[in-house]
Scaffold this active site. Structure first.
Site, PDB file in Angstrom:
ATOM      1  N   TYR A  22      -0.782  -0.069  10.396  1.00  0.00           N
ATOM      2  CA  TYR A  22      -1.096  -0.435   9.012  1.00  0.00           C
ATOM      3  C   TYR A  22       0.117  -0.210   8.112  1.00  0.00           C
ATOM      4  O   TYR A  22       0.478  -1.072   7.298  1.00  0.00           O
ATOM      5  CB  TYR A  22      -2.282   0.389   8.526  1.00  0.00           C
ATOM      6  CG  TYR A  22      -2.740   0.038   7.126  1.00  0.00           C
ATOM      7  CD1 TYR A  22      -3.158  -1.255   6.807  1.00  0.00           C
ATOM      8  CD2 TYR A  22      -2.766   1.003   6.116  1.00  0.00           C
ATOM      9  CE1 TYR A  22      -3.580  -1.576   5.524  1.00  0.00           C
ATOM     10  CE2 TYR A  22      -3.194   0.693   4.832  1.00  0.00           C
ATOM     11  CZ  TYR A  22      -3.602  -0.594   4.531  1.00  0.00           C
ATOM     12  OH  TYR A  22      -4.021  -0.918   3.263  1.00  0.00           O
TER      13      TYR A  22
ATOM     14  N   SER B 115       0.846  -1.195   0.000  1.00  0.00           N
ATOM     15  CA  SER B 115       0.000   0.000   0.000  1.00  0.00           C
ATOM     16  C   SER B 115       0.879   1.242   0.000  1.00  0.00           C
ATOM     17  O   SER B 115       2.019   1.222   0.473  1.00  0.00           O
ATOM     18  CB  SER B 115      -0.892   0.005   1.237  1.00  0.00           C
ATOM     19  OG  SER B 115      -1.547   1.252   1.386  1.00  0.00           O
TER      20      SER B 115
END
Length: 339
Positions: A201, A175
């Site tokens: 994350y 990501s």
């Protein structure tokens, strides 16, 4: 090096070359146009929604056999009905295998089932994940995002790596959020520091990129190449636990950060566009050009160490070969400690 079996040769592509350029607006249908995936077999984690669902649809529509992992096969059956319709029209097939990436027991059971079946895969796409969740732990006590997004995939794929054909591919979804945080090998589970959902994350997605780097190094001698993918920002099930106000604030923060860096506004992708880079990496791209690299918008991303979490490109720490080796060793230690 063992010779690659005949079925691992590049898929037939009619009417275009393997070097055709795609970009941020490309869709799975465009990337796979003219590709014949008959007799090709893929494993995709997390196919009941979002990018994984679209990736599975695109592949089976071109004749591929897809094994998709889901937490609840019964519930997944209704969510994937249109994928089975696409498979029927395209000559492909979709089947499920149960997997909960937050449980090493489930991961081992899934792997053993695939190993007992014995059929091999042309590519594995590590797609499943969670994003910026409230603090939680997996069944074995790993911080949830690190455990699900990275460590669960690490355990599963290494257990079944022999099912990946010579000349095959591994695609690991990372990501843009990897730019938010490097990994912390001393405290990967937030046991000695305050938890921040976005830092957690970001760390998990940096770990995913490093996993691809080291897997590529370890398996390229048999023609297997691995790459990490930034799919692009889109509305998927990953945002389900965010309120509309929270999402709006997030988009405003992204826009402001990009503007301050002199970058164009960020764009939300439709899901077929967000899934395109996964499909491109698994099937169309030159695997020797993408091996060990980080990909975005159907291309190898440039290294950009600008201290801006919303900039494009990849931070160099996410491709650091020495760090990738150390993370692999640390991950082995964490998993081996669980009976």
């Amino acid at each position: 090096m063992a010779s690659a079996p005949e079925y691992c040769q590049a898929p037939e592509i009619k009417g275009k070359t393997m070097t055709e350029k795609f970009g941020s607006k490309s869709t799975t249908n465009e990337v796979l146009a003219g590709v014949d995936l008959t007799a090709k077999r893929f494993l995709i984690t997390g196919v009941s929604s979002g990018i994984g669902l679209e990736t599975a649809r695109a592949l089976v529509a071109h004749g591929a056999n897809v094994v998709g992992t889901v937490r609840d096969p019964a519930k997944a059956a209704s969510a994937t009905a249109f994928v089975r319709d696409a498979a029927a029209q395209g000559g492909g097939k979709l089947e499920f295998v149960a997997l909960d990436l937050a449980s090493l027991q489930s991961i081992r059971a899934c792997a053993d089932k695939l190993l007992d079946d014995g059929r091999r895969f042309d590519a594995i796409i590590a797609n499943a994940g969670v994003m910026a969740t409230p603090f939680g732990r997996t069944a074995e006590g790993f911080e949830r995002q690190f455990g699900v997004n990275y460590l669960g995939h690490f355990a599963l794929i290494n257990r079944i790596e022999g099912l990946l054909i010579d000349g095959g591919r591994l695609v690991v979804l990372s990501s843009q959020a990897h730019r938010m945080a490097d990994i912390d090998m001393n405290d990967p589970n937030f046991e000695r520091q305050d938890y921040d959902p976005w830092v957690a994350y970001g760390r998990s997605k940096t770990a995913c990129a490093l996993f691809a780097v080291e897997f590529d190094r370890r398996h390229r001698d048999r023609g297997v190449r691995a790459a990490s993918v930034m799919p692009g920002n889109s509305f998927t099930g990953l945002t389900a636990h965010f309120s509309q106000a929270e999402l709006q604030r997030l988009f405003e923060a992204v826009g402001k950060a990009r503007a301050e860096a002199g970058l164009p506004p960020g764009e939300l992708k439709e899901i077929p566009q967000a899934a395109a880079t996964s499909a491109w990496a698994a099937v169309v791209a030159n695997k020797d050009e993408i091996g060990g690299r980080y990909l975005e918008d159907c291309a190898v991303a440039p290294i950009d160490d600008t201290p801006n979490p919303f900039a494009d490109g990849v931070m160099s720490y996410a491709l650091d070969a020495d760090k990738a080796k150390r993370l692999w060793t640390r991950s082995d230690e964490l998993i081996s400690a669980v009976p």
